[in-house]
Design an enzyme around this catalytic site. Structure first.
Site, mmCIF file in Angstrom:
data_model
loop_
_atom_site.group_PDB
_atom_site.id
_atom_site.type_symbol
_atom_site.label_atom_id
_atom_site.label_comp_id
_atom_site.label_asym_id
_atom_site.label_seq_id
_atom_site.Cartn_x
_atom_site.Cartn_y
_atom_site.Cartn_z
ATOM 1 N N GLU A 59 44.633 60.619 51.612
ATOM 2 C CA GLU A 59 44.118 61.648 51.801
ATOM 3 C C GLU A 59 42.642 61.936 51.880
ATOM 4 O O GLU A 59 41.541 62.502 52.756
ATOM 5 C CB GLU A 59 44.584 62.922 51.127
ATOM 6 N N PRO A 269 47.845 44.728 47.023
ATOM 7 C CA PRO A 269 49.009 45.142 47.117
ATOM 8 C C PRO A 269 48.368 46.950 46.908
ATOM 9 O O PRO A 269 47.339 47.379 46.219
ATOM 10 C CB PRO A 269 49.546 45.652 45.190
ATOM 11 N N ARG A 270 49.069 47.772 47.286
ATOM 12 C CA ARG A 270 49.447 49.657 47.128
ATOM 13 C C ARG A 270 48.585 49.790 45.671
ATOM 14 O O ARG A 270 47.967 50.169 45.207
ATOM 15 C CB ARG A 270 50.653 50.301 47.695
ATOM 16 N N GLY A 315 38.803 50.238 47.989
ATOM 17 C CA GLY A 315 37.837 50.673 49.517
ATOM 18 C C GLY A 315 37.861 49.231 50.194
ATOM 19 O O GLY A 315 36.561 49.497 51.100
ATOM 20 N N GLU A 316 37.882 47.567 49.330
ATOM 21 C CA GLU A 316 37.965 47.023 51.008
ATOM 22 C C GLU A 316 38.829 46.478 51.970
ATOM 23 O O GLU A 316 38.368 45.915 52.744
ATOM 24 C CB GLU A 316 37.725 45.758 49.640
ATOM 25 N N ASN A 340 48.813 53.296 56.266
ATOM 26 C CA ASN A 340 48.103 53.341 57.538
ATOM 27 C C ASN A 340 48.103 52.350 58.629
ATOM 28 O O ASN A 340 47.240 51.775 58.278
ATOM 29 C CB ASN A 340 46.947 54.424 57.004
ATOM 30 N N LEU A 342 46.747 53.185 61.393
ATOM 31 C CA LEU A 342 46.181 52.589 62.936
ATOM 32 C C LEU A 342 44.443 51.907 61.447
ATOM 33 O O LEU A 342 43.863 51.833 62.638
ATOM 34 C CB LEU A 342 44.932 54.549 62.253
ATOM 35 N N GLU A 343 44.012 52.005 60.666
ATOM 36 C CA GLU A 343 43.502 50.561 59.990
ATOM 37 C C GLU A 343 43.094 49.093 60.698
ATOM 38 O O GLU A 343 42.389 48.963 60.983
ATOM 39 C CB GLU A 343 43.598 50.956 58.033
#
Length: 441
Positions: A59, A269-270, A315-316, A340, A342-343
């Site tokens: 988010e 992994p999430r 963050g990568e 996501n 769209l990434e």
């Protein structure tokens, strides 16, 4: 009546809520702030304060372009972004450094939210997606502070739960000044729960605009050498994966790597705290494991041939997709609802995903309709798709162009949402403390 029942249940459940927060490592940080033991001091006495709530990392990433746009237009407004998780805090401090201040969201007990609102004295409250906290929203409404649902959505699971308490949800939604929603489906669901049609607007998904703010408009911030890849190796990146789903992915990779030994699998992994367990799962399939966090800065390592790289850093992933030959987005082969999509699409990469896309249904449908998204029903479907992609680079390139067009055709949501928020929140002058107190009386 409904608020009374809700608050009685909150009081009875406090020991269980506290235990749950202590057991979840990612929710332990900021616990003293969440229970009201520590509150922000002096933030709202003289400043404009815009309060934005984003649950966690995903988010926060979504609202970065929105917050930056607001900061450019109203540089004297102090923006406070609250989160629930530590990963959310890290994202705020890294991606919005010098623009926003972080705090943890207070638990939804009346006396706790009152202390927070008194300390912040916000001119407006924006909640990202669907964090509907009844006491917080009611107290803000009592004080005359507009509340806006930003990039709102309702999953099928949440919608079905809320329908059981529709009279209560009707009261909660009456305290919301404006709802800026991702899809027509989301708008219809809010209306069915009792939201006012005059306050609900379908403006689109702000994730389409992430690519307009430097996220994917240049080269990736990491390179092939980061992963120690040779020139002829191809990356298949599976992002935001979950247990069981990872075993399906590894079974597909077994088949693909036998036919195409130059394919390297990246599993992200999430929840990166699962990396140790995931490494054991990978070894059970007979593949060498490379941990991203343990690679040297040069990326050089001795393992060659089929292997699995575990992306155990934060963050990568969004930039790693830029190195992919093909991509898969997790939470879709298991009933999670998807993450996501769209990434990878933003980099012009073919996007594979499973049938469970309730959290991102409209985007999944757009990608499939464009011809650039591939919905697979199971591991066999995934294997067949990967095989086709490895055999035809032209097909992969064409798919990438199609998904990129979807991105380009759906941008501009942030600007629309900023304009709508400006209509309900006044940025002319800060709210004086005495106005806040009188509104509470």
């Amino acid at each position: 009546m409904w608020y009374g029942v809700y608050n009685v249940l909150l009081i009875i459940g406090f020991p269980f809520i506290l235990c749950a927060l202590l057991l979840k490592k990612r929710c332990r940080s900021g616990l003293l702030q969440r229970i009201g033991w520590i509150v922000p001091q002096g933030w709202g006495s003289q400043d404009h304060v815009l309060w934005v709530h984003a649950v966690s990392l995903g988010e926060v990433a979504t609202i970065v372009p929105f917050v930056k746009t607001f900061h450019q237009r109203y540089p004297t407004t102090r923006i406070v972004v609250s989160t629930i998780t530590e990963t959310g805090r890290e994202a705020v401090e890294q991606r919005l450094a010098g623009i926003a201040t972080h705090c943890y969201l207070p638990l939804d007990y009346p006396w706790i939210v009152n202390r927070f609102i008194h300390a912040l004295n916000p001119i407006g409250f924006l909640v990202v997606e669907t964090e509907l906290w009844p006491n917080l929203l009611r107290e803000l409404s009592r004080r005359g502070v507009p509340s806006v649902i930003l990039n709102g959505r309702l999953s099928s699971r949440s919608f079905l739960r809320y329908r059981w308490i529709r009279p209560f949800m009707c009261q909660v939604l009456s305290t919301v000044s404006l709802g800026l929603l991702q899809s027509v489906r989301d708008e219809q669901r809010f209306l069915e729960l009792g939201a006012s049609p005059d306050r609900m607007r379908h403006t689109g998904n702000m994730k389409f605009d992430l690519t307009m703010n430097g996220a994917h408009t240049s080269r990736p911030l990491i390179h092939r050498s980061t992963f120690g890849l040779s020139e002829d190796e191809r990356l298949f990146i599976a992002g935001s994966t979950h247990p069981v789903e990872e075993e399906i992915l590894l079974e597909s990779y077994c088949a693909v790597s036998r036919a195409f030994p130059n394919v390297v699998l990246v599993l992200a992994p999430r929840h990166i705290e699962r990396s140790d367990a995931l490494a054991e799962t990978v070894r059970s399939f007979g593949f060498p494991v490379v941990r991203r966090s343990r690679l040297p800065e040069t990326g050089h390592q001795e393992t060659v041939g089929p292997r699995v790289i575990i992306l155990d850093t934060r963050g990568e992933l969004a930039h790693a997709y830029g190195l992919a030959y093909m991509a898969f987005v997790g939470g879709t082969l298991v009933p999670v609802g998807g993450h996501n999509l769209l990434e990878p699409a933003a980099w012009g990469k073919p996007v594979c995903f499973g049938p469970h896309t309730d959290h991102c249904q409209e985007i999944a449908d757009l990608l499939v309709e464009s011809g650039g998204g591939i919905r697979v029903n199971n591991g066999q479907g995934l294997t067949e798709t990967l095989m086709k992609g490895m055999q035809s680079q032209d097909w992969v390139s064409q798919m990438g162009l199609l998904v990129r067009k979807v991105i380009d055709d759906n941008q501009g949501v942030v600007e629309r949402n900023v304009s709508m928020v400006e209509q309900v929140i006044s940025f002319d002058e800060p709210r004086p403390p005495e106005e806040k107190r009188s509104g509470h009386s």
